[in-house]
Scaffold this motif. Structure first.
Motif, PDB file in Angstrom:
ATOM      1  N   THR A   1      10.506   6.372 -43.089  1.00 11.13           N
ATOM      2  CA  THR A   1      10.807   6.867 -44.439  1.00 11.13           C
ATOM      3  C   THR A   1       9.885   8.020 -44.797  1.00 11.13           C
ATOM      4  O   THR A   1      10.340   9.053 -45.305  1.00 11.13           O
ATOM      5  CB  THR A   1      10.678   5.731 -45.474  1.00 11.13           C
ATOM      6  OG1 THR A   1      11.593   4.694 -45.124  1.00 11.13           O
ATOM      7  CG2 THR A   1      10.959   6.229 -46.880  1.00 11.13           C
ATOM      8  N   ILE A   2       8.601   7.857 -44.528  1.00 15.55           N
ATOM      9  CA  ILE A   2       7.642   8.945 -44.801  1.00 15.55           C
ATOM     10  C   ILE A   2       8.031  10.185 -43.996  1.00 15.55           C
ATOM     11  O   ILE A   2       8.045  11.303 -44.529  1.00 15.55           O
ATOM     12  CB  ILE A   2       6.201   8.506 -44.460  1.00 15.55           C
ATOM     13  CG1 ILE A   2       5.748   7.362 -45.379  1.00 15.55           C
ATOM     14  CG2 ILE A   2       5.234   9.688 -44.539  1.00 15.55           C
ATOM     15  CD1 ILE A   2       5.578   7.734 -46.838  1.00 15.55           C
ATOM     16  N   HIS A   3       8.372  10.001 -42.728  1.00 19.13           N
ATOM     17  CA  HIS A   3       8.773  11.141 -41.884  1.00 19.13           C
ATOM     18  C   HIS A   3      10.010  11.828 -42.466  1.00 19.13           C
ATOM     19  O   HIS A   3      10.048  13.055 -42.568  1.00 19.13           O
ATOM     20  CB  HIS A   3       9.045  10.672 -40.458  1.00 19.13           C
ATOM     21  CG  HIS A   3       9.558  11.759 -39.584  1.00 19.13           C
ATOM     22  ND1 HIS A   3       8.759  12.787 -39.130  1.00 19.13           N
ATOM     23  CD2 HIS A   3      10.799  12.002 -39.105  1.00 19.13           C
ATOM     24  CE1 HIS A   3       9.492  13.610 -38.403  1.00 19.13           C
ATOM     25  NE2 HIS A   3      10.733  13.152 -38.368  1.00 19.13           N
ATOM     26  N   ARG A   4      11.015  11.043 -42.854  1.00 21.89           N
ATOM     27  CA  ARG A   4      12.264  11.615 -43.381  1.00 21.89           C
ATOM     28  C   ARG A   4      12.017  12.419 -44.642  1.00 21.89           C
ATOM     29  O   ARG A   4      12.489  13.552 -44.769  1.00 21.89           O
ATOM     30  CB  ARG A   4      13.277  10.500 -43.669  1.00 21.89           C
ATOM     31  CG  ARG A   4      14.575  11.013 -44.270  1.00 21.89           C
ATOM     32  CD  ARG A   4      15.603   9.912 -44.480  1.00 21.89           C
ATOM     33  NE  ARG A   4      15.092   8.680 -45.036  1.00 21.89           N
ATOM     34  CZ  ARG A   4      14.890   8.462 -46.335  1.00 21.89           C
ATOM     35  NH1 ARG A   4      15.154   9.389 -47.220  1.00 21.89           N
ATOM     36  NH2 ARG A   4      14.429   7.299 -46.762  1.00 21.89           N
ATOM     37  N   ILE A   5      11.259  11.863 -45.575  1.00 24.70           N
ATOM     38  CA  ILE A   5      11.079  12.588 -46.838  1.00 24.70           C
ATOM     39  C   ILE A   5      10.143  13.778 -46.678  1.00 24.70           C
ATOM     40  O   ILE A   5      10.328  14.792 -47.342  1.00 24.70           O
ATOM     41  CB  ILE A   5      10.658  11.660 -47.996  1.00 24.70           C
ATOM     42  CG1 ILE A   5       9.297  11.036 -47.774  1.00 24.70           C
ATOM     43  CG2 ILE A   5      11.703  10.609 -48.238  1.00 24.70           C
ATOM     44  CD1 ILE A   5       8.816  10.158 -48.913  1.00 24.70           C
ATOM     45  N   ARG A   6       9.161  13.683 -45.772  1.00 24.03           N
ATOM     46  CA  ARG A   6       8.300  14.840 -45.521  1.00 24.03           C
ATOM     47  C   ARG A   6       9.039  15.935 -44.770  1.00 24.03           C
ATOM     48  O   ARG A   6       8.643  17.101 -44.812  1.00 24.03           O
ATOM     49  CB  ARG A   6       7.049  14.427 -44.745  1.00 24.03           C
ATOM     50  CG  ARG A   6       6.009  13.765 -45.632  1.00 24.03           C
ATOM     51  CD  ARG A   6       4.727  13.458 -44.916  1.00 24.03           C
ATOM     52  NE  ARG A   6       4.263  14.550 -44.081  1.00 24.03           N
ATOM     53  CZ  ARG A   6       3.168  14.500 -43.339  1.00 24.03           C
ATOM     54  NH1 ARG A   6       2.425  13.419 -43.339  1.00 24.03           N
ATOM     55  NH2 ARG A   6       2.808  15.512 -42.595  1.00 24.03           N
ATOM     56  N   SER A   7      10.128  15.557 -44.090  1.00 26.13           N
ATOM     57  CA  SER A   7      10.924  16.540 -43.341  1.00 26.13           C
ATOM     58  C   SER A   7      12.055  17.131 -44.170  1.00 26.13           C
ATOM     59  O   SER A   7      12.912  17.823 -43.642  1.00 26.13           O
ATOM     60  CB  SER A   7      11.501  15.880 -42.085  1.00 26.13           C
ATOM     61  OG  SER A   7      10.457  15.487 -41.239  1.00 26.13           O
ATOM     62  N   GLY A   8      12.089  16.831 -45.466  1.00 28.70           N
ATOM     63  CA  GLY A   8      13.083  17.428 -46.341  1.00 28.70           C
ATOM     64  C   GLY A   8      14.286  16.571 -46.630  1.00 28.70           C
ATOM     65  O   GLY A   8      15.223  17.027 -47.289  1.00 28.70           O
ATOM     66  N   GLY A   9      14.293  15.344 -46.148  1.00 25.13           N
ATOM     67  CA  GLY A   9      15.410  14.446 -46.416  1.00 25.13           C
ATOM     68  C   GLY A   9      15.402  13.958 -47.855  1.00 25.13           C
ATOM     69  O   GLY A   9      14.394  14.071 -48.557  1.00 25.13           O
ATOM     70  N   PRO A  10      16.520  13.401 -48.300  1.00 24.73           N
ATOM     71  CA  PRO A  10      16.592  12.893 -49.667  1.00 24.73           C
ATOM     72  C   PRO A  10      15.660  11.693 -49.856  1.00 24.73           C
ATOM     73  O   PRO A  10      15.386  10.955 -48.916  1.00 24.73           O
ATOM     74  CB  PRO A  10      18.051  12.496 -49.839  1.00 24.73           C
ATOM     75  CG  PRO A  10      18.578  12.318 -48.464  1.00 24.73           C
ATOM     76  CD  PRO A  10      17.772  13.220 -47.580  1.00 24.73           C
ATOM     77  N   VAL A  11      15.187  11.519 -51.090  1.00 20.64           N
ATOM     78  CA  VAL A  11      14.241  10.464 -51.426  1.00 20.64           C
ATOM     79  C   VAL A  11      14.923   9.470 -52.356  1.00 20.64           C
ATOM     80  O   VAL A  11      15.547   9.859 -53.342  1.00 20.64           O
ATOM     81  CB  VAL A  11      12.993  11.061 -52.112  1.00 20.64           C
ATOM     82  CG1 VAL A  11      11.962   9.986 -52.393  1.00 20.64           C
ATOM     83  CG2 VAL A  11      12.388  12.181 -51.279  1.00 20.64           C
ATOM     84  N   SER A  12      14.787   8.190 -52.064  1.00 15.32           N
ATOM     85  CA  SER A  12      15.370   7.158 -52.923  1.00 15.32           C
ATOM     86  C   SER A  12      14.475   6.924 -54.145  1.00 15.32           C
ATOM     87  O   SER A  12      13.292   7.270 -54.149  1.00 15.32           O
ATOM     88  CB  SER A  12      15.512   5.842 -52.150  1.00 15.32           C
ATOM     89  OG  SER A  12      14.224   5.301 -51.889  1.00 15.32           O
ATOM     90  N   SER A  13      15.058   6.315 -55.160  1.00 13.72           N
ATOM     91  CA  SER A  13      14.291   6.035 -56.370  1.00 13.72           C
ATOM     92  C   SER A  13      13.153   5.060 -56.097  1.00 13.72           C
ATOM     93  O   SER A  13      12.073   5.182 -56.685  1.00 13.72           O
ATOM     94  CB  SER A  13      15.207   5.499 -57.468  1.00 13.72           C
ATOM     95  OG  SER A  13      15.867   4.327 -57.026  1.00 13.72           O
ATOM     96  N   SER A  14      13.348   4.114 -55.183  1.00 11.23           N
ATOM     97  CA  SER A  14      12.269   3.172 -54.866  1.00 11.23           C
ATOM     98  C   SER A  14      11.125   3.865 -54.123  1.00 11.23           C
ATOM     99  O   SER A  14       9.952   3.530 -54.334  1.00 11.23           O
ATOM    100  CB  SER A  14      12.798   1.986 -54.062  1.00 11.23           C
ATOM    101  OG  SER A  14      13.379   2.406 -52.860  1.00 11.23           O
TER     102      SER A  14
END
Length: 75
Positions: A35-48
């Motif tokens: 999850t950290i990798h995905r969001i740091r790579s520009g992926g969408p972020v969930s509310s949680s």
């Protein structure tokens, strides 16, 4: 609409708290390494994930996140 991480602001804040690696950031926030990798790579972020990061680092949404609108496909 999608939520995205302001990567530079997040990286600076995490580093200021001694969290330099994906593993350290995952442990601090309670999120998975992927999850950290995905969001740091520009992926969408969930509310949680937003809640976990904001609570961990004591910041407001606008300090680390931006809401974007996907581009429409050409007709």
């Amino acid at each position: 609409m999608h939520i995205h991480l302001r990567r530079d602001a997040y990286t600076a804040l995490a580093a200021a708290n001694g969290h330099y690696t994906y593993e350290q950031q995952a442990n601090a926030t309670g999120l998975g390494i992927a999850t950290i990798h995905r969001i740091r790579s520009g992926g969408p972020v969930s509310s949680s994930s937003v809640a976990a990061i904001c609570c961990t680092y004591g910041v407001e949404f606008a300090d680390l996140f931006v809401i974007t609108t996907p581009a429409k496909a050409a007709a």
